[in-house]
Each structure stands twice: as C-alpha cells, then as structure tokens.
Scaffold this active site. Sequence first.
Site, short mmCIF file in Angstrom:
data_model
loop_
_atom_site.label_atom_id
_atom_site.label_comp_id
_atom_site.label_asym_id
_atom_site.label_seq_id
_atom_site.Cartn_x
_atom_site.Cartn_y
_atom_site.Cartn_z
N ASN A 41 29.00 40.37 34.85
CA ASN A 41 28.46 39.16 35.55
C ASN A 41 28.20 38.61 36.63
OD1 ASN A 41 30.85 38.36 36.23
ND2 ASN A 41 31.17 36.62 33.66
N ASP A 43 29.93 37.43 39.12
CA ASP A 43 30.07 36.00 39.70
C ASP A 43 31.20 37.26 40.43
OD1 ASP A 43 32.34 37.99 38.06
OD2 ASP A 43 33.07 35.67 37.29
N ASP A 47 35.26 42.38 35.41
CA ASP A 47 36.25 41.45 34.03
C ASP A 47 35.77 42.67 32.63
OD1 ASP A 47 33.25 42.77 32.80
OD2 ASP A 47 32.35 40.85 34.22
N ASP A 116 50.01 44.81 32.00
CA ASP A 116 51.54 43.66 32.82
C ASP A 116 51.94 42.92 31.83
OD1 ASP A 116 52.70 43.92 35.07
OD2 ASP A 116 50.62 44.52 36.07
N ASP A 223 56.24 43.17 34.71
CA ASP A 223 56.51 42.78 36.36
C ASP A 223 58.00 42.61 36.92
OD1 ASP A 223 54.78 42.13 38.88
OD2 ASP A 223 56.20 39.85 38.15
N GLU A 292 59.21 47.20 36.26
CA GLU A 292 58.84 47.20 37.92
C GLU A 292 60.38 47.07 38.55
OE1 GLU A 292 56.23 45.35 41.97
OE2 GLU A 292 57.01 44.51 39.47
N HIS A 364 49.17 47.73 43.30
CA HIS A 364 48.50 46.56 43.74
C HIS A 364 48.91 45.76 44.86
CE1 HIS A 364 50.91 45.57 40.38
NE2 HIS A 364 51.23 44.50 40.91
N ASP A 365 50.55 46.91 45.08
CA ASP A 365 51.11 45.73 46.08
C ASP A 365 51.28 47.02 47.00
OD1 ASP A 365 51.12 43.32 44.90
OD2 ASP A 365 53.46 44.39 42.74
#
Length: 606
Positions: A41, A43, A47, A116, A223, A292, A364-365
């Site tokens: 979109n 922004d 998404d 998650d 998590d 995790e 992602h970490d």
Amino acid sequence: MTTFNRTIIPDAIRTNGATPNPWWSNAVVYQIYPRSFQDTNGDGLGDLKGITSRLDYLADLGVDVLWLSPVYRSPQDDNGYDISDYRDIDPLFGTLDDMDELLAEAHKRGLKIVMDLVVNHTSDEHAWFEASKDKDDPHADWYWWRPARPGHEPGTPGAEPNQWGSYFGGSAWEYSPERGEYYLHQFSKKQPDLNWENPAVRRAVYDMMNWWLDRGIDGFRMDVITLISKRTDANGRLPGETGSELDDLPVGEEGYSNPSPFCADGPRQDEFLKEMRREVFAGRDGFLTVGEAPGITPVRNEHITNPANGELDMLFLFDHVDFDCDGVKWKPLPLDLPGFKRIMAGYQTAVENVGWASLFTGNHDQPRVVSRWGDDSSEESRVRSAKALGLMLHMHRGTPYVYQGEELGMTNAHFTSLDQYRDLESLNAYRQRVEEAKVQSPESMLAGIAARGRDNSRTPMQWDGSAYAGFTAPDAATEPWISVNPNHAEINAAGEFDDPDSVYAFYKKLIALRHNSSIVAAGEWQLIDADDAHVYAFTRTLGNERLLVVVNLSGRTVDLPRESTELIAGGVTEPDIILSTYDAPHTVVSLANRELDPWEAAAVQL
C-alpha cells in the site's frame, strides 16, 4: 511453480521419538519479518497482503512452514513484540480478513502458518496492564508489581525493588505514579512482564491461543517462553528484594545485575508448558510448537522436547550465536570454529535418543550470517560462503529455519551512523554504554552495532534491483521504514531466481534434500576432526548408509583434516557427491588432493 515429491520417513527409522507429530522432522521453516517483507500500500511497511502476494515464491523455494513475526495490534515500541491486543491485527499490517486470506492461500499451496506468541510480557498499553494499575481491580496481580525499597521515595533513583537490569538497557523496574509501585520489565519499559504465577493469566493466554488455532493457524513460535517462571522465596519475594531469602547478583559494568539466573528456566517452567500443552494442543494434529529458550541448556532441551513429557516440539538455543564476543554482543570476536563445533555437538548429542533440535544461524535478532561468519567482501566470496554456511547448517539433524533473504545471501546493512538505525535495543545500548556508563567508545560501539545489531536482518527484502528493491513501489510516496541495503541492485530474488549457480538455487537443493533423504532427516550425527580450525566435518548415519559432510569455513585453500581424509581413503566419484558448493567434478579433484578450496563444502556418500 516447482514442487517436490517427499520421502515419508518411516517411524521405524526415526530416532527422535517425535510421533504423533513427525512431519516437522523433514520440514523446513521460513521466517518472515512482516514489516520488511513486502509493502503493497506504499506506506513503507510490509503487510499481510504482501506476504500473500509472495506465496508462490515461497512455495517454489520448497519450504513447509511460514513463521510470522508479530502482526498483532501493537504500539510498535519493539516492532510488534509489545502487544496491546492479541486478538486483532495491527492496521500497519492489515486486517483479520487479510489474515484469513493469507491462511487460506497458504494452505492451498501446502504451506503452514505459525504465528509468534509473545506472552512473557504485553504492551503497557494492553487493557490488562491498564486495569492492573488499580490495586482493587481483578487484574491487579496480573503483572509483577512491587513497592519501592523501604526508606526510599517512590520514583527516585535507588528506590527500585531490586537492582536488576533490563536486557534493553537501564533498570528492569519502571515506576507507575497511578499505582504508586514499580512493575518488572525484562525488556523495554513498555513491555511489562506477565505474572504467570496467577492462574487467571494462564487461562487468558490459553483461551487466546485456542482462538487463533480455531481460526486456522498451525502453531506458535513462542517468544522468550523460558522466562515466564520466576524464582521467588517462600514468601513470594524476588531475589534482591527487601526481605528476600534469595541473594541478588553482582552489579555489572553498566550498574545493574543480570536477572537471567532467576528468570530463565524457573522452577515452574515444566509445569506451565505441560499445562499449556493440555489446555491448548490436546486433540489437535499437525501443529508445531517451538520455543525461544534463553537460559536453557542442551540437557534441558532434551527434557522439554521429549514427546513423552508433553511440553514443546523444539527450542531455539543461543550459545552458538552468543559466544563470539568479548563479554557483551557489542564487542564481537572472530569465529572460533572449534568452540562453535563443541557447542553444536552439545546440541546434537543431547537429543540423539529423544527430543529434537532446531537449526538456525539467522533470525530477526541476529546479523546476517554471510557477513558474520562468511565473507561479503566480493561477489564470489559472498556466494561461496553463503552456500557453505547453508550446507553446514542444513546437514545437521533437526529442523532448519531460513530467515527471509538468507536464501539470497543477503548481507548486513553496513550502516555508518547512529541515525540510520531503528532498533530499540541498539539505540538504548548506545545511549547507556557510551553516553551514560561510558564503558565503550562511540567508535567501538558503532562498530559493534554495525556487526551485531538487529537492524542488519531487518532491512527490506531484496526482490529486485529497482529503487526500493521491489519491497515497495519505486514511486511510493513514503520511503521504507528503514533504508534498503544499497547492494540490492546486485543481490535480489529476480536476479537469482533462474540462475542455477545462485544462492537461491542452492537453498532449493538443500531443502529438497531434506525432504527426500531419510539420512538427512533422521540419521545419527557424529562430529569428527573437532579441533580443526578451518574445516567443520561430521557424519550422518542411518542403517548401512553414511554421509560425510566437510565444510571449509575460510577463504583459503586448506588441507582436509585427518579423520575426514581417512573416511574417503578409497576415493570419491562424481555420483558420490550429494551436494557441493562447487561443481561435483571440482570437488572430486579437491578430495582426491586431500584439500578444500575457499568455502568449499560437500556432502559425500561413503
């Protein structure tokens, strides 16, 4: 769209005891960081519709499960890991209807969706937390509230209930004027820890999990789930709290003590996980649960993932991605390969009889593995090292996890100034270590963030060579939320998709091999040549079948170590090369010469 006919691994040759959910032992999971995957979109944020639009790409890659980092409603203090409503989608990502469409389209392609689950803490904007500020509300003890230390003015320095520090910097306690007390937050001050000692908290969490499973998702990645049980004394006091019978930890260089020994793998950890299994997953088939697991040892991993104990299917352990630093992650060290091999061997041998392992080097970490342990200084070395690291990981016993862009050999961002970063952890660490505690120089800290910061893995997915890498339209009114890596013109999916020598093509082979090879999916694992500083070598064995895996994790030609040499003393032919980072004829010559070229790696049938 390419599909693969998979070998069904018979229970008779399974050594992990993983029934009744054995499907994930030869599956591959792909992690999506939604805000950086695909923006539809304009922004500047990815998404859910973007994920749906890329499902054919993921199906072609051959993965089985898509793990989505959080897309729930959130103030986005920690990019969605601070949840304000577990039963809604944040408008940044779309709507519940978009989520239902993603589920339906993924399932049409044989892809499972794992969400998650962030339930060690909520956002401080969650309705539960707002209600808990009232001591007379039923939610009053849903979080870890404590009064100021006796003799101290609430809200003033030194009045915190104990001296624990947050993993994101500063104190682990935040004062609430509304309640007149402090709440515990192991991470951001906008992420208050839930009090799992309260049965009402657990009931609410289980109800929410069932709601999502009933909606059609296929499981959860949980998590920091091993932080939910805190250690308290007989009176319910935390270590270091006034009147507690438990000692506190020594203060570190930043002025706080580490809560991990008292919050990781606490005394009720097994009880809570068993209860979750009964209340949420009993009677359901085909789901996946992965936790995790900070603070968990390989021995405890065996216990928690043993199906007989009814807890979780697998865990993420972290010793292998935490050890290559000088005390703190912001002081990185070169890879100590023998040390790395010892850690991985500990993981593998702990679950050789029961339990299961997860396999990852990126998420992602974590920084991009090709920049961390490979060589991204040239195109040739980047491609070679990305393939070598991929083969090394995927040939272990366990379930591999591919982080978005890893299959392309995406690299670290190589940012050079603090204003380019967005990650709360990195920005807080710089402020505390450089400006407040003054324990690290600005130059050293920026170098540490450039090497280890989480934003390295969060730059937009590189779909093509256009202005914003195909993540968002080149003429979009809003730029991506974080800068696109400048090397996207050279490293992108469009350029690799049809290239048989690309990292992408190699990952397709790795994934297909796990699907179709019984020995890769279920074979025993044995480390060899443990002390070699350049070559990572191990064997996989299943019945009379045996594979040798040799990986040169260096940029120079090295001698093949002794045990590996002995195993191939009879010679190797091209058909014996199951997979190699060079072509098979080249690797046959290398092995005949008892050496491996830079980043040369191979799986060899013995």
